[in-house]
Design an enzyme around this catalytic site. Structure first.
Site, short mmCIF file in Angstrom:
data_model
loop_
_atom_site.label_atom_id
_atom_site.label_comp_id
_atom_site.label_asym_id
_atom_site.label_seq_id
_atom_site.Cartn_x
_atom_site.Cartn_y
_atom_site.Cartn_z
N TYR A 54 28.13 64.81 -6.87
CA TYR A 54 27.40 66.05 -6.55
C TYR A 54 27.60 67.10 -7.63
CZ TYR A 54 27.17 63.36 -2.36
OH TYR A 54 26.95 62.33 -1.52
N LYS A 308 35.03 50.74 1.34
CA LYS A 308 36.14 51.66 1.07
C LYS A 308 37.52 50.99 1.02
CE LYS A 308 34.10 56.07 1.52
NZ LYS A 308 32.89 56.37 2.29
C1 LIG Z 1 31.50 56.27 1.91
C2 LIG Z 1 30.57 55.83 2.94
C3 LIG Z 1 29.36 55.18 2.62
C4 LIG Z 1 28.92 54.96 1.19
O1 LIG Z 1 29.78 54.11 0.49
P1 LIG Z 1 29.76 54.11 -1.12
O2 LIG Z 1 30.74 53.05 -1.50
O3 LIG Z 1 30.20 55.49 -1.54
O4 LIG Z 1 28.38 53.83 -1.55
C5 LIG Z 1 28.54 54.79 3.65
N1 LIG Z 1 28.89 54.99 4.94
C6 LIG Z 1 30.04 55.59 5.28
C7 LIG Z 1 30.37 55.76 6.73
C8 LIG Z 1 30.92 56.04 4.31
O5 LIG Z 1 32.06 56.66 4.66
#
Ligand SMILES: *Cc1c(COP(=O)(O)O)cnc(C)c1O
Length: 461
Positions: A54, A308
């Site tokens: 961002y 994640k």
């Molecule tokens: C972080 C996140 C995403 C996106 O994941 P990226 O690896 O940043 O593309 C999608 N959904 C949720 C719930 C998230 O916390």
């Protein structure tokens, strides 16, 4: 602190070398990076050329330069150390430089870093798939390995739409979700993010138009359950799927929906033949106190996204997991398969480190760490409820949130946090933490005390 101290000699050597080796790209340190650029040089070049999340040019604040990370600690280029209360955005649940994750990655580099996944397969991908099938609800059997969370959501949405087409419902293309959600930054995931938080007004005519219901309450409300039921029934003939973050809405506002609404969604989607998608990219792998939120709520979706923490924060990797039935229907449809196949699909390095991370989780230390952290966050943050400018304090699993009445004064709050030896990244009116599971009681106490400092710094005027 969990991380090592007493590494001052390293700093001295490095800065000594910095001054002597400036400008000679040939000289490299153990990380392989040139020593030619000092921290100030890095920061200056970064400000001129590097987009951050961002970001804008010029940026309103300069990012801190991180030299290395170990345990729960980030070591900054100026020698300061901060406890990472963010787990690098939910990911580094075992902390940095974990010996077993490091070893898994080293071993994989020495075997094979990457091969294409079309027509080829390998043990790291198959092993990871086996673990994911075992750790997620029983109906979820077919695993698509994606290269980021947003891509895994893209794949989930395509699965739902292809499934409807294959079943003779090509007009069912829209997705229903509740407000306050966050599902990623590529265009289709953006279309199901909260319309205000995701600035949908700016994207009119660009984003697919989806169906929104009000944000889910934390408490059970029969009225809200009825809102869900009637929205789904009214829109059913247009809907391919419903996507929600179960139990924790993350970047959309750090709210904790009551688990009862997941059961309502499950009943209604089953009756109407709509795919129920759980975006567990933030919630899976222990963060909310269950292996997945689905397990904790005892509700099994048709499609689940994880990411994640999947690799323990080492590499980018995500997965979209679905049922035998949906996979069979898509395969029997006109496309003859799922229309997605990234270049770096199933990357062996990412899969190998993910296997090691899931093995650590399977051993179960998190089952006592997360409830302990939950209790400590509650004790540490609850007193802030009465502080000036604080709207709400809430804790779920290893997640602690302080919501202010006004937007956080970013620079003042960040300075207060770093001065207190803690790294957090507030957004909007939220100061929040989701620390690594290996955080000690002292680490959590330090985080809570730093949050109190940040609240004070942010609400001073
Ligand atoms: C972080 C996140 C995403 C996106 O994941 P990226 O690896 O940043 O593309 C999608 N959904 C949720 C719930 C998230 O916390």
């Amino acid at each position: 602190m969990t991380a090592h101290h007493g590494d001052d000699s390293v700093h001295e050597t490095r800065s000594a070398r910095n001054s002597s080796a400036r400008g000679t790209l040939a000289e490299r340190d153990s990380t392989g990076f040139s020593d030619a650029l000092s921290a100030e040089d890095l920061s200056a070049y970064d400000a001129e050329h590097v987009w951050h999340p961002y970001g804008a040019f010029p940026a309103s604040t300069r990012p801190l330069v991180v030299q290395s990370a170990e345990g729960v600690v980030l070591r900054l280029a100026d020698g300061r150390e901060v406890i990472d209360g963010m787990s690098s955005w939910w990911a580094a649940v075992h902390g940095y430089r974990h010996p077993r994750l490091d070893a898994a990655l080293h071993a994989q580099v020495d075997t094979m870093s990457h091969v294409m996944f079309g027509g080829l397969t390998h043990a790291p991908a198959v092993e990871l798939t086996r673990r994911l099938v075992e750790m997620t609800p029983e109906p979820l059997q077919k695993v698509f390995l994606a290269d980021s969370g947003s891509v895994s959501v893209e794949v989930a949405l395509k699965m739902a739409i292809q499934w409807q087409r294959a079943n003779g419902n090509p007009e069912r293309t829209r997705i229903l979700t509740w407000r306050g959600g966050y599902h990623g930054d590529t265009l289709n995931p953006m279309s199901v993010c909260d319309p205000d938080g995701g600035m949908h007004a700016m994207w009119t005519g660009v984003l697919p138009r989806q169906v929104f219901v009000p944000a889910p309450p934390t408490q059970w409300s029969e009225d809200y359950a009825d809102i869900l039921r009637s929205a789904i029934r009214e829109q059913a003939e247009h809907l391919a799927g419903i996507i929600v973050e179960p139990l924790v809405q993350g970047a959309g506002g750090m709210r904790f929906p009551h688990s009862g609404y997941l059961r309502v969604l499950r009943e209604e989607t089953r009756k109407a033949g709509i795919a129920l998608i759980f975006d567990e990219i933030a919630s899976a792998f222990g963060r909310v106190g269950g292996t997945t939120a689905a397990e904790l709520a005892a509700v099994s979706p048709d499609i689940m996204c994880v990411g994640k923490a999947l690799t323990g924060g080492y590499m980018t990797l995500a997965a979209t997991i679905t049922t035998d039935e949906i996979a069979a229907d898509i395969s029997a449809g006109e496309a003859g398969g799922l229309a997605h196949g990234p270049t770096f699909m199933g990357n062996p390095l990412a899969c190998a480190v993910a296997c090691a991370s899931l093995d650590i989780l399977a051993e179960g230390a998190w089952r006592s760490q997360v409830p302990r952290i939950e209790g400590e966050l509650r004790d540490g943050l609850e007193p802030l409820r009465n502080a000036r400018g604080v709207h709400d304090v809430r804790v779920l699993g290893a997640i602690g949130v302080v919501e202010l009445d006004e937007p956080v004064a970013m620079q003042a709050a960040t300075d207060a946090l770093v001065d207190a030896g803690v790294w957090l990244r507030p957004f909007r009116n939220l100061i929040y933490t989701m620390p690594p599971y290996i955080s000690s009681s002292e680490d959590i106490a330090a985080i809570c005390s730093a949050v109190a400092d940040a609240v004070r710094a942010s609400t001073q005027n």
